[in-house]
Scaffold this motif. Structure first.
Motif, PDB file in Angstrom:
ATOM      1  N   ASN A 130       2.059   7.048  -0.083  1.00 45.63           N
ATOM      2  CA  ASN A 130       1.028   6.185   0.472  1.00 45.63           C
ATOM      3  C   ASN A 130      -0.022   5.929  -0.597  1.00 45.63           C
ATOM      4  N   THR A 131      -0.036   4.733  -1.165  1.00 45.11           N
ATOM      5  CA  THR A 131      -1.000   4.370  -2.207  1.00 45.11           C
ATOM      6  C   THR A 131      -2.159   3.547  -1.657  1.00 45.11           C
ATOM      7  N   GLY A 132      -2.190   3.347  -0.336  1.00 42.66           N
ATOM      8  CA  GLY A 132      -3.252   2.562   0.282  1.00 42.66           C
ATOM      9  C   GLY A 132      -4.417   3.408   0.756  1.00 42.66           C
ATOM     10  N   LYS A 133      -5.329   2.776   1.473  1.00 41.36           N
ATOM     11  CA  LYS A 133      -6.521   3.460   1.970  1.00 41.36           C
ATOM     12  C   LYS A 133      -6.369   3.922   3.416  1.00 41.36           C
ATOM     13  N   THR A 153      -3.389   9.011   2.788  1.00 42.21           N
ATOM     14  CA  THR A 153      -3.552   8.426   1.455  1.00 42.21           C
ATOM     15  C   THR A 153      -3.255   9.454   0.360  1.00 42.21           C
ATOM     16  N   GLY A 154      -2.374   9.073  -0.556  1.00 45.99           N
ATOM     17  CA  GLY A 154      -2.010   9.947  -1.659  1.00 45.99           C
ATOM     18  C   GLY A 154      -0.881  10.917  -1.360  1.00 45.99           C
ATOM     19  N   SER A 166       0.824  -1.206   0.000  1.00 46.61           N
ATOM     20  CA  SER A 166       0.000   0.000   0.000  1.00 46.61           C
ATOM     21  C   SER A 166       0.862   1.262   0.000  1.00 46.61           C
TER      22      SER A 166
END
Length: 247
Positions: A52-55, A81-82, A24
């Motif tokens: 951070n590519t996760g939720k 996130t992002g 993530s």
């Protein structure tokens, strides 16, 4: 129909159990190359970035360099996130001439083991370091020692001696060793030393190759170029003592 479902489920279960979890987060850099840096210029710095590519929020629990020559700084707040987080680092080249590769361990809340980041480069030695660490010179090649003594070695045994050298010239060198002895074997690592990089020389003394005992010395010549100024003499001494079986 029930049997088909059971068979199909038993086939999928190992895939579920052993499939690799999707990360993530994503590193923008995993390796940082400084290239050639001058020791006299002092500390150099850089940044590793992680997204951070996760939720869920990403937490950097700790960042640990494996060398005291490296300092790190990282955010204490969760990475949303992002968002992107910077892990900054500073490397001190003082007293570390030649090629280097250092590791930084990053511990995240997403996994149990650390992620490893690499910083590397080549330190061009200062004149002060060359004088103190490599006091013996042959043109642009500097040596740590020109005299090595192995001490007492029982007949039939072996011993290693080590010394270093540094190529301060502009050209790559391949040291050649000229000597007359059956009991000495010399290796340079690496065999070819680029400009502004260091190498290590190993002298293997194998007394099983001679029946002689007592004090011995060997004059060894190292050539790194076509000119007489490119050569240096290194003396290796050893005292071979008779083997004693105390059983």
């Amino acid at each position: 129909m029930i049997k088909i479902i059971l068979v199909f489920s038993s086939f999928l279960l190992p895939l579920v159990l052993y499939s690799k979890p999707i990360e993530s987060f994503q590193w923008i850099e995993r390796e940082y190359d400084f290239g050639n840096i001058k020791e006299d210029d002092g500390e150099v710095s850089g940044v590793f970035r992680i997204v951070n590519t996760g939720k869920a929020p990403l937490i950097i629990n700790n960042v640990i360099p494996t060398c005291g020559c490296t300092n790190v700084d990282f955010p204490q707040k969760p990475v949303l996130t992002g968002d992107t987080a910077d892990i900054s680092f500073t490397f001190n080249p003082l007293g570390r001439p030649g090629k280097f590769e250092k590791t930084i361990k990053v511990y995240l809340n997403e996994e149990t083991g650390p992620r490893r980041l690499i910083l590397k480069g080549v330190v061009e030695a200062s004149e002060n370091t060359l004088r103190n660490r490599y006091p013996f010179r042959a043109d642009q090649v500097y040596y740590e020692n020109n005299l090595l003594f192995a001490g007492d070695i029982p007949s039939g045994s072996r011993r290693h001696l080590f010394t270093g050298l540094y190529n301060n010239g502009k050209d790559t060198i391949k040291p050649r060793w000229i000597y007359e002895s059956d009991i000495i074997d010399i290796k340079t690592i690496p065999e070819i030393i680029p400009s502004k990089e260091s190498g290590e020389v190993t002298f293997l003394i194998d007394t099983s190759k001679t029946d002689k005992t007592g004090d011995m010395s060997f004059d060894i010549k190292c050539l790194t170029g076509p000119s007489p100024a490119d050569s240096i003499r290194i003396t290796v001494g050893v005292n071979i003592i008779p083997y004693q079986n105390n059983r």
